[in-house]
Design a protein around this motif. Structure first.
Motif, PDB file in Angstrom:
ATOM      1  N   PRO A 278      -2.464   2.255  -4.321  1.00 39.34           N
ATOM      2  CA  PRO A 278      -2.463   3.599  -3.740  1.00 39.34           C
ATOM      3  C   PRO A 278      -3.609   3.752  -2.742  1.00 39.34           C
ATOM      4  O   PRO A 278      -4.721   3.266  -2.988  1.00 39.34           O
ATOM      5  CB  PRO A 278      -2.678   4.512  -4.955  1.00 39.34           C
ATOM      6  N   VAL A 279      -3.336   4.391  -1.609  1.00 37.03           N
ATOM      7  CA  VAL A 279      -4.338   4.572  -0.556  1.00 37.03           C
ATOM      8  C   VAL A 279      -4.327   6.032  -0.131  1.00 37.03           C
ATOM      9  O   VAL A 279      -3.265   6.635   0.026  1.00 37.03           O
ATOM     10  CB  VAL A 279      -4.038   3.652   0.647  1.00 37.03           C
ATOM     11  N   ASP A 280      -5.513   6.595   0.083  1.00 37.10           N
ATOM     12  CA  ASP A 280      -5.614   8.023   0.411  1.00 37.10           C
ATOM     13  C   ASP A 280      -5.460   8.307   1.901  1.00 37.10           C
ATOM     14  O   ASP A 280      -4.965   9.370   2.279  1.00 37.10           O
ATOM     15  CB  ASP A 280      -6.965   8.568  -0.064  1.00 37.10           C
TER      16      ASP A 280
ATOM     17  N   LYS B 202      -1.346  12.842  -5.243  1.00 36.46           N
ATOM     18  CA  LYS B 202      -0.955  12.473  -6.604  1.00 36.46           C
ATOM     19  C   LYS B 202       0.249  11.527  -6.622  1.00 36.46           C
ATOM     20  O   LYS B 202       0.451  10.785  -7.592  1.00 36.46           O
ATOM     21  CB  LYS B 202      -0.614  13.722  -7.417  1.00 36.46           C
ATOM     22  N   ALA B 203       1.057  11.546  -5.560  1.00 41.22           N
ATOM     23  CA  ALA B 203       2.307  10.793  -5.554  1.00 41.22           C
ATOM     24  C   ALA B 203       2.115   9.280  -5.657  1.00 41.22           C
ATOM     25  O   ALA B 203       2.827   8.617  -6.422  1.00 41.22           O
ATOM     26  CB  ALA B 203       3.126  11.148  -4.312  1.00 41.22           C
ATOM     27  N   PRO B 204       1.182   8.663  -4.914  1.00 35.81           N
ATOM     28  CA  PRO B 204       1.025   7.204  -5.048  1.00 35.81           C
ATOM     29  C   PRO B 204       0.618   6.785  -6.460  1.00 35.81           C
ATOM     30  O   PRO B 204       1.068   5.743  -6.950  1.00 35.81           O
ATOM     31  CB  PRO B 204      -0.064   6.876  -4.028  1.00 35.81           C
ATOM     32  N   ARG B 205      -0.224   7.582  -7.124  1.00 30.83           N
ATOM     33  CA  ARG B 205      -0.605   7.247  -8.496  1.00 30.83           C
ATOM     34  C   ARG B 205       0.575   7.391  -9.439  1.00 30.83           C
ATOM     35  O   ARG B 205       0.773   6.569 -10.345  1.00 30.83           O
ATOM     36  CB  ARG B 205      -1.746   8.142  -8.971  1.00 30.83           C
ATOM     37  N   ALA B 206       1.396   8.417  -9.200  1.00 29.72           N
ATOM     38  CA  ALA B 206       2.599   8.591 -10.013  1.00 29.72           C
ATOM     39  C   ALA B 206       3.567   7.427  -9.790  1.00 29.72           C
ATOM     40  O   ALA B 206       4.234   6.971 -10.717  1.00 29.72           O
ATOM     41  CB  ALA B 206       3.273   9.918  -9.676  1.00 29.72           C
ATOM     42  N   ALA B 207       3.627   6.933  -8.549  1.00 26.15           N
ATOM     43  CA  ALA B 207       4.483   5.781  -8.249  1.00 26.15           C
ATOM     44  C   ALA B 207       3.997   4.546  -9.002  1.00 26.15           C
ATOM     45  O   ALA B 207       4.802   3.737  -9.486  1.00 26.15           O
ATOM     46  CB  ALA B 207       4.494   5.515  -6.746  1.00 26.15           C
ATOM     47  N   LEU B 208       2.680   4.400  -9.108  1.00 26.62           N
ATOM     48  CA  LEU B 208       2.111   3.282  -9.845  1.00 26.62           C
ATOM     49  C   LEU B 208       2.484   3.365 -11.329  1.00 26.62           C
ATOM     50  O   LEU B 208       2.828   2.360 -11.959  1.00 26.62           O
ATOM     51  CB  LEU B 208       0.591   3.285  -9.678  1.00 26.62           C
ATOM     52  N   GLU B 209       2.435   4.582 -11.873  1.00 28.14           N
ATOM     53  CA  GLU B 209       2.823   4.780 -13.270  1.00 28.14           C
ATOM     54  C   GLU B 209       4.303   4.465 -13.472  1.00 28.14           C
ATOM     55  O   GLU B 209       4.703   3.875 -14.479  1.00 28.14           O
ATOM     56  CB  GLU B 209       2.518   6.217 -13.692  1.00 28.14           C
ATOM     57  N   PHE B 210       5.120   4.866 -12.503  1.00 21.64           N
ATOM     58  CA  PHE B 210       6.548   4.555 -12.579  1.00 21.64           C
ATOM     59  C   PHE B 210       6.761   3.044 -12.602  1.00 21.64           C
ATOM     60  O   PHE B 210       7.520   2.518 -13.420  1.00 21.64           O
ATOM     61  CB  PHE B 210       7.283   5.170 -11.394  1.00 21.64           C
ATOM     62  N   ALA B 211       6.094   2.332 -11.692  1.00 19.57           N
ATOM     63  CA  ALA B 211       6.241   0.882 -11.635  1.00 19.57           C
ATOM     64  C   ALA B 211       5.824   0.240 -12.952  1.00 19.57           C
ATOM     65  O   ALA B 211       6.510  -0.665 -13.469  1.00 19.57           O
ATOM     66  CB  ALA B 211       5.413   0.315 -10.483  1.00 19.57           C
ATOM     67  N   ALA B 212       4.731   0.729 -13.521  1.00 21.33           N
ATOM     68  CA  ALA B 212       4.261   0.180 -14.797  1.00 21.33           C
ATOM     69  C   ALA B 212       5.277   0.395 -15.900  1.00 21.33           C
ATOM     70  O   ALA B 212       5.385  -0.417 -16.830  1.00 21.33           O
ATOM     71  CB  ALA B 212       2.921   0.822 -15.168  1.00 21.33           C
TER      72      ALA B 212
ATOM     73  N   ARG C   3       0.855  -1.183   0.000  1.00 22.78           N
ATOM     74  CA  ARG C   3       0.000   0.000   0.000  1.00 22.78           C
ATOM     75  C   ARG C   3       0.891   1.233   0.000  1.00 22.78           C
ATOM     76  O   ARG C   3       1.862   1.310   0.759  1.00 22.78           O
ATOM     77  CB  ARG C   3      -0.918  -0.002   1.212  1.00 22.78           C
ATOM     78  N   LEU C   4       0.544   2.195  -0.853  1.00 21.58           N
ATOM     79  CA  LEU C   4       1.335   3.417  -0.994  1.00 21.58           C
ATOM     80  C   LEU C   4       0.525   4.613  -0.518  1.00 21.58           C
ATOM     81  O   LEU C   4      -0.615   4.822  -0.945  1.00 21.58           O
ATOM     82  CB  LEU C   4       1.734   3.627  -2.452  1.00 21.58           C
ATOM     83  N   TRP C   5       1.160   5.397   0.359  1.00 18.10           N
ATOM     84  CA  TRP C   5       0.518   6.611   0.875  1.00 18.10           C
ATOM     85  C   TRP C   5       1.510   7.767   0.794  1.00 18.10           C
ATOM     86  O   TRP C   5       2.725   7.577   0.934  1.00 18.10           O
ATOM     87  CB  TRP C   5       0.067   6.422   2.324  1.00 18.10           C
ATOM     88  N   ASP C   6       0.982   8.963   0.605  1.00 17.60           N
ATOM     89  CA  ASP C   6       1.802  10.178   0.600  1.00 17.60           C
ATOM     90  C   ASP C   6       0.907  11.355   0.954  1.00 17.60           C
ATOM     91  O   ASP C   6      -0.302  11.337   0.675  1.00 17.60           O
ATOM     92  CB  ASP C   6       2.425  10.393  -0.791  1.00 17.60           C
ATOM     93  N   ARG C   7       1.503  12.388   1.558  1.00 14.93           N
ATOM     94  CA  ARG C   7       0.733  13.598   1.855  1.00 14.93           C
ATOM     95  C   ARG C   7       0.196  14.229   0.575  1.00 14.93           C
ATOM     96  O   ARG C   7      -0.865  14.844   0.569  1.00 14.93           O
ATOM     97  CB  ARG C   7       1.599  14.605   2.611  1.00 14.93           C
ATOM     98  N   ASP C   8       0.964  14.087  -0.502  1.00 12.32           N
ATOM     99  CA  ASP C   8       0.510  14.534  -1.807  1.00 12.32           C
ATOM    100  C   ASP C   8      -0.298  13.403  -2.433  1.00 12.32           C
ATOM    101  O   ASP C   8       0.261  12.358  -2.785  1.00 12.32           O
ATOM    102  CB  ASP C   8       1.706  14.882  -2.693  1.00 12.32           C
TER     103      ASP C   8
END
Length: 315
Positions: A70-72, A34-44, A27-32
């Motif tokens: 990604p988790v909010d 948008k960051a967890p979704r960007a991390a998912l795109e990076f992984a892809a 599970r990915l969390w960030d104060r921003d």
């Protein structure tokens, strides 16, 4: 096993790939948000290249990617987790606040690790009730390609926490350097800093240009260091091993140390102008990002080679 990434930027997203590749739900969390979704795109974007280099252990990229979520909400990200990897900004007060929340919200059995590269764990873990389960697990970036990770306890970290964290990292394909106690710079930054200090000194004293120093490492020392370390290097560089090497050559190094007597070059001002100018002549500042991609692809190829070599010799 469930893991949580707190801080999904450059380091956090790389950890996410390592953990998911090892079979963990991440599970990915960030104060921003948008960051967890960007991390998912990076992984892809990197998983197909890892697969092409044989670095997904036979798994399909989509299979690994499906383990990333990604988790909010932070409490949701930490629910039921076994390992927390904090990779937020290198600011002491910020990390103190983050660790207060992590200790309050993470399950009692969870290890809480920080990716900090420079802050001693005692500076931001001392105040939390569960400080015995907190420690540093500092990677070399990117950890999904470079396996070394420093496992550094605070003065209050329980021995079983160190053992658990090291075992978790080994299970993820990392190679932990288990430290006995904390020290400024940990292990890798201290060794890298000693090398960089001498590199800057050689340029500052007009002994060599930047590229000459880089050649010395790239085409010299690094060829051995990519598969053996400095102690094994000298153990193999004298007929009688490490003691023989020290007896033969220590006087050279003690003479250099006496000559330097604590003198270091300032990594700024005219010297930095010179170093940056020489680097810019070889690589435009506009091309840095593309060169970073090239570096990571070379690391993939090297990682694939080292894995194959280890299998061949049964390591």
């Amino acid at each position: 096993m469930r893991t949580t990434i707190v801080g999904s930027g450059l380091i956090g997203r790389s950890w996410a790939v390592s953990f998911a590749r090892a079979g963990h739900d991440v599970r990915l969390w960030d104060r921003d948000p948008k960051a967890p979704r960007a991390a998912l795109e990076f992984a892809a974007s990197v998983l197909p290249e890892l697969a092409a280099n044989g670095l997904l252990d036979g798994q399909e990229p989509a299979e690994v990617l499906a383990r990333l979520q990604p988790v909010d909400a932070l409490d949701e990200a930490l629910a039921g987790t076994d390992h927390v990897q904090e990779s937020t900004a290198e600011i002491v007060e910020s990390k103190r606040a983050v660790f207060t929340d992590l200790d309050r919200l993470a399950p009692p059995q969870a290890v809480i690790a920080s990716s900090t590269s420079a802050i001693l764990p005692s500076r931001f873990m001392d105040h939390v009730a569960g400080r015995g389960r907190c420690l540093v697990c500092h990677p070399i970036n990117p950890p999904y390609l470079v396996p070394a990770v420093e496992v550094c306890p605070s003065p209050w970290t329980a021995p079983e926490t160190v053992e658990k964290a090291a075992a978790f990292m080994r299970g993820c394909g990392q190679q932990p350097l288990v430290m006995k106690r904390e020290i400024d710079g940990f292990i890798m930054n201290r060794m890298q800093g000693a090398l960089l200090d001498e590199a800057f000194r050689l340029v500052a004293d007009g002994i060599a240009d930047v590229e000459d120093v880089d050649i010395g490492i790239r085409e010299g020392l690094a060829l051995r260091w990519s598969f053996i370390g400095p102690f094994e290097t000298i153990d193999l560089n004298a007929p009688g091993g490490v003691r023989d090497y020290a007896q033969r050559y220590q006087h050279i190094y003690s003479g250099i140390a006496a000559e330097l007597a604590g003198r270091r070059a300032d990594w700024s001002g005219p010297l930095m102008d010179e170093v940056e100018g020489q680097r810019a002549a070889r690589l435009s500042r506009d091309d840095l990002a593309q060169r970073q991609i090239w570096r990571d692809r070379r690391l993939m190829a090297l990682a694939a080679h080292k894995r194959a070599a280890a299998r061949d010799i049964g390591e």
